[in-house]
Design a protein around this motif. Structure first.
Motif, PDB file in Angstrom:
ATOM      1  N   TYR A  89       0.852  -1.191   0.000  1.00 40.14           N
ATOM      2  CA  TYR A  89       0.000   0.000   0.000  1.00 40.14           C
ATOM      3  C   TYR A  89       0.891   1.246   0.000  1.00 40.14           C
ATOM      4  N   LEU A  90       0.398   2.303  -0.648  1.00 35.64           N
ATOM      5  CA  LEU A  90       1.116   3.584  -0.691  1.00 35.64           C
ATOM      6  C   LEU A  90       0.155   4.703  -0.310  1.00 35.64           C
ATOM      7  N   GLU A  91       0.546   5.495   0.707  1.00 35.99           N
ATOM      8  CA  GLU A  91      -0.284   6.615   1.143  1.00 35.99           C
ATOM      9  C   GLU A  91       0.538   7.898   1.151  1.00 35.99           C
ATOM     10  N   ASN A  92      -0.132   8.998   0.810  1.00 35.77           N
ATOM     11  CA  ASN A  92       0.496  10.315   0.901  1.00 35.77           C
ATOM     12  C   ASN A  92       0.283  10.872   2.299  1.00 35.77           C
ATOM     13  N   LYS A  93       1.385  11.212   2.965  1.00 40.16           N
ATOM     14  CA  LYS A  93       1.322  11.756   4.321  1.00 40.16           C
ATOM     15  C   LYS A  93       1.974  13.145   4.347  1.00 40.16           C
ATOM     16  N   GLY A  94       1.365  14.100   3.643  1.00 38.62           N
ATOM     17  CA  GLY A  94       1.922  15.451   3.579  1.00 38.62           C
ATOM     18  C   GLY A  94       3.180  15.468   2.733  1.00 38.62           C
ATOM     19  N   ASP A  95       4.299  15.795   3.361  1.00 43.21           N
ATOM     20  CA  ASP A  95       5.575  15.835   2.635  1.00 43.21           C
ATOM     21  C   ASP A  95       6.183  14.453   2.460  1.00 43.21           C
ATOM     22  N   ASP A  96       5.658  13.478   3.186  1.00 37.27           N
ATOM     23  CA  ASP A  96       6.193  12.117   3.129  1.00 37.27           C
ATOM     24  C   ASP A  96       5.191  11.176   2.481  1.00 37.27           C
ATOM     25  N   SER A 109      -1.609 -12.513   9.840  1.00 36.49           N
ATOM     26  CA  SER A 109      -0.913 -11.523   9.019  1.00 36.49           C
ATOM     27  C   SER A 109       0.271 -10.900   9.740  1.00 36.49           C
ATOM     28  N   GLY A 110       1.152 -10.323   8.946  1.00 30.80           N
ATOM     29  CA  GLY A 110       2.278  -9.544   9.450  1.00 30.80           C
ATOM     30  C   GLY A 110       2.374  -8.256   8.666  1.00 30.80           C
ATOM     31  N   ARG A 111       2.799  -7.180   9.345  1.00 28.77           N
ATOM     32  CA  ARG A 111       2.795  -5.867   8.697  1.00 28.77           C
ATOM     33  C   ARG A 111       4.070  -5.100   9.027  1.00 28.77           C
ATOM     34  N   ALA A 112       4.493  -4.268   8.077  1.00 30.61           N
ATOM     35  CA  ALA A 112       5.599  -3.325   8.308  1.00 30.61           C
ATOM     36  C   ALA A 112       5.346  -2.068   7.501  1.00 30.61           C
ATOM     37  N   ASP A 113       5.815  -0.944   8.019  1.00 35.30           N
ATOM     38  CA  ASP A 113       5.643   0.363   7.365  1.00 35.30           C
ATOM     39  C   ASP A 113       7.002   1.039   7.232  1.00 35.30           C
ATOM     40  N   CYS A 114       7.111   1.843   6.209  1.00 40.64           N
ATOM     41  CA  CYS A 114       8.284   2.722   6.114  1.00 40.64           C
ATOM     42  C   CYS A 114       7.855   4.049   5.484  1.00 40.64           C
TER      43      CYS A 114
END
Length: 612
Positions: free
Chosen positions: A418-425, A439-444
């Protein structure tokens, strides 16, 4: 949909891992103490590792705590239960009712051991009413018996032995080992008296039979699985907590194969209780690892041909006919004509009978001899020409069991990015999920860098499908976005994202039913029979039976005196059954220096041994 469980034995961690990879849905194993196989104990550290590995595939781990306990051992039993809960144990197999009154950790079921002698439907109902989840049925029950049990007690899962050693005595009420050696079968120290040679005499003291008269053949119900399923069995148990890894892997793979065929042909009405893709790179064959010959007669109410009186050892499969034997000094050369499709190789072990006892030798070298096989062995082999040679160590088969990837098992994962826009990031999230919705999850987070090279979809998918763990395979990667030009981050970040998501998945795998909590009913059921005082070793058990109105004095004298009760009747085997007009009185069985009177309960078709 009905769930089926293939239950495999394990004496140690290596065997447990082998059983899981070979396809078991559950395994049973001993802890540090109080298991019915004294020599198959395991540390909590190993149990924790075993549970962790098993739970990858939703495989349950049953801990054997199925001996009778003394008062001073109950605190230790509670400590074992507490630690077992922390290790991730899914079920405890018990015999002593004192266990029922201890604190059972959350997520741990209680299963009634075969040592509870669940040989009547009334006794099964008793355990069902105590909220016991699963009952190990007595080995001597027939398919008709099992079906009647299931109909009478539909709310308790039935576990039946389908392979391995058979006790000649009725489980849980055999005292001959304790009587002769001081080693109690109900304390996990059975001396296997039934495997010894013995003599049967009639009332005139004439020898009627000699040999291993009580040594049962092994159970093999591979051809009866559909009938057992129809009768109500849901857990199919392979005996053998003292057997080696080769035996366990071979038998587990065999029954996995047989049960899977039935499941596939069930039109979706049957399924496995565990998960994971299982692969075998050898052909399972129950005849090629340890066995004493096979029988399934008890399932059909047939007491005939249950015993191999010649030997309790593994004779092996016939492989050829001896053409000639030439012994010189400490070396022997045999020329053997092999049977069709039999290949003899270096390291094979062979058996033959000498003076009535099974003996054998190993093959140092096997070579062609004009279409026959020349076997060179160390030692003298006194085997007559034209004898049939049997092989009990199949070197090629054992090698196939130890080959890399002889058995494989892995969980398939599906990944979504998944790809989300978080302001400048931007936030990139990876989720892996399996067939059980675990399930397993990770974010960067990263910043979009205009002009930088973006990651290509195929390269990205290939990276996210990689698994450092050999027991995981990523089947597919889905992208929940369309604009790949935004992915201007280093590939090292993708690799780290993958590692974190897969580690998160593995960290969440625990007990199969983590929220289950065993509790005794507010109103205890009545125990349906008198209790033998030899089965009560602590005050808690004594109070338990007393509260349930058991009365030891109501036991029949024959039961009080009997050191073994058996469906295998020596009179029926070697003389003339009373149902055929014979007399059953006056017979004596001699085992070493001990003598036993044989008393037959012909109505129940059982034999009792009474010490003289």
């Amino acid at each position: 949909m009905r769930t089926l469980e293939l239950l495999a034995p394990a004496k140690d961690k290596e065997t447990a891992i082998g059983a899981i990879l070979a396809g078991c849905d559950a395994l049973f194993i001993g802890g540090p103490a109080f298991g019915a196989r004294f020599d198959a104990a395991n540390s909590f550290a190993d149990l924790k590792e075993i549970c962790s590995f098993a739970h990858r595939f939703n495989v349950k781990v049953h801990l054997t705590l199925n001996t009778l306990l003394y008062d001073e051992e109950l605190n230790k039993a509670q400590e074992i239960l507490n630690e077992a809960g922390k290790c991730g144990i899914d079920a405890v197999i018990f015999q002593d009712p004192a266990i029922l009154q201890l604190d059972i950790p959350k997520g741990v079921e209680l299963h009634a051991s075969t040592q509870c002698d669940i040989s009547t439907k009334e006794k099964l109902k008793f355990y069902e009413n105590l909220n016991v989840s699963q009952a190990v049925l007595a080995r001597e029950l027939s398919l008709k018996d099992i079906q009647a049990f299931h109909e009478y007690c539909p709310n308790i899962r039935l576990e039946a032995f389908v392979a391995g050693a058979l006790c000649v005595g009725q489980s849980g009420i055999c005292y001959i080992s304790e009587y002769m050696t001081g080693r109690s079968a109900n304390r996990g120290q059975c001396a296997h008296i039934c495997r010894l040679p013995m003599d049967l005499y009639d009332k005139e003291n004439k020898l009627v039979a000699h040999g291993h008269l009580l040594s049962m053949k092994d159970n093999f119900a591979g051809n009866d699985l559909k009938e057992l399923i129809d009768a109500g069995v849901s857990s199919f148990k392979i005996e053998g907590r003292l057997k080696d890894r080769d035996y366990v892997v071979n038998m587990t793979a065999k029954f996995r194969e047989l049960l899977d065929k039935i499941i596939v042909s069930s039109n979706g009405t049957l399924c496995r209780s565990s998960s994971g893709i299982c692969k075998r790179n050898f052909i399972p064959d129950e005849r090629r690892t340890f066995n004493r010959g096979f029988t399934d007669n008890l399932l059909y109410g047939n007491n005939d041909d249950l015993v191999n009186i010649k030997s309790p050892k593994f004779e092996g499969m016939p492989v050829g006919k001896v053409i000639s034997v030439n012994s010189k000094g400490l070396n022997t050369k045999l020329v053997v004509k092999p049977f069709k499709n039999i290949k003899i190789v270096n390291g094979d072990g062979f058996t033959y009978f000498k003076n009535g006892e099974l003996t054998g030798f190993r093959c140092n070298k096997a070579s062609d001899n004009n279409g026959n096989v020349l076997i060179e062995a160390h030692g003298k082999a006194d085997i007559p020409n034209n004898s049939v040679l049997k092989r009990n160590i199949d070197a090629a088969f054992i090698k196939s069991l130890h080959a890399k990837n002889a058995v494989e098992r892995y969980m398939e994962l599906k990944g979504t990015l998944y790809l989300e826009n978080k302001g400048d990031d931007y936030k990139l999230s990876l989720i892996y999920i399996d067939a059980l919705n675990r399930s397993g999850r990770a974010d960067c987070f990263f910043k979009y860098a205009p002009g930088s090279a973006a990651l290509e979809p195929k390269n990205l998918s290939d990276k996210l499908k990689k698994c450092a763990d050999p027991y995981l395979k990523v089947q597919s990667i889905d992208f929940a976005f369309a604009d790949f030009n935004l992915l201007t981050l280093p590939i090292s970040s993708i690799n780290e994202l993958r590692r974190q998501a897969q580690n998160d998945y593995l960290s969440k795998l625990g007990k199969v039913n983590p929220d289950y909590k065993f509790t005794l009913p507010s109103s205890w059921p009545c125990y349906p029979y008198a209790i033998d005082e030899r089965l009560v070793l602590n005050k808690s058990a004594q109070a338990f039976y007393s509260k349930l109105s058991s009365d030891e004095s109501k036991l029949k004298n024959i039961v009080k005196q009997s050191v073994m009760t058996s469906r295998n009747c020596l009179i029926r085997n070697h003389c003339l059954c009373s149902k055929d007009g014979g007399k059953t009185s006056g017979y004596t069985l001699v085992i070493g220096k001990h003598r036993f009177k044989i008393v037959c309960d012909c109505v129940a078709c059982k034999m009792h041994l009474i010490a003289l």
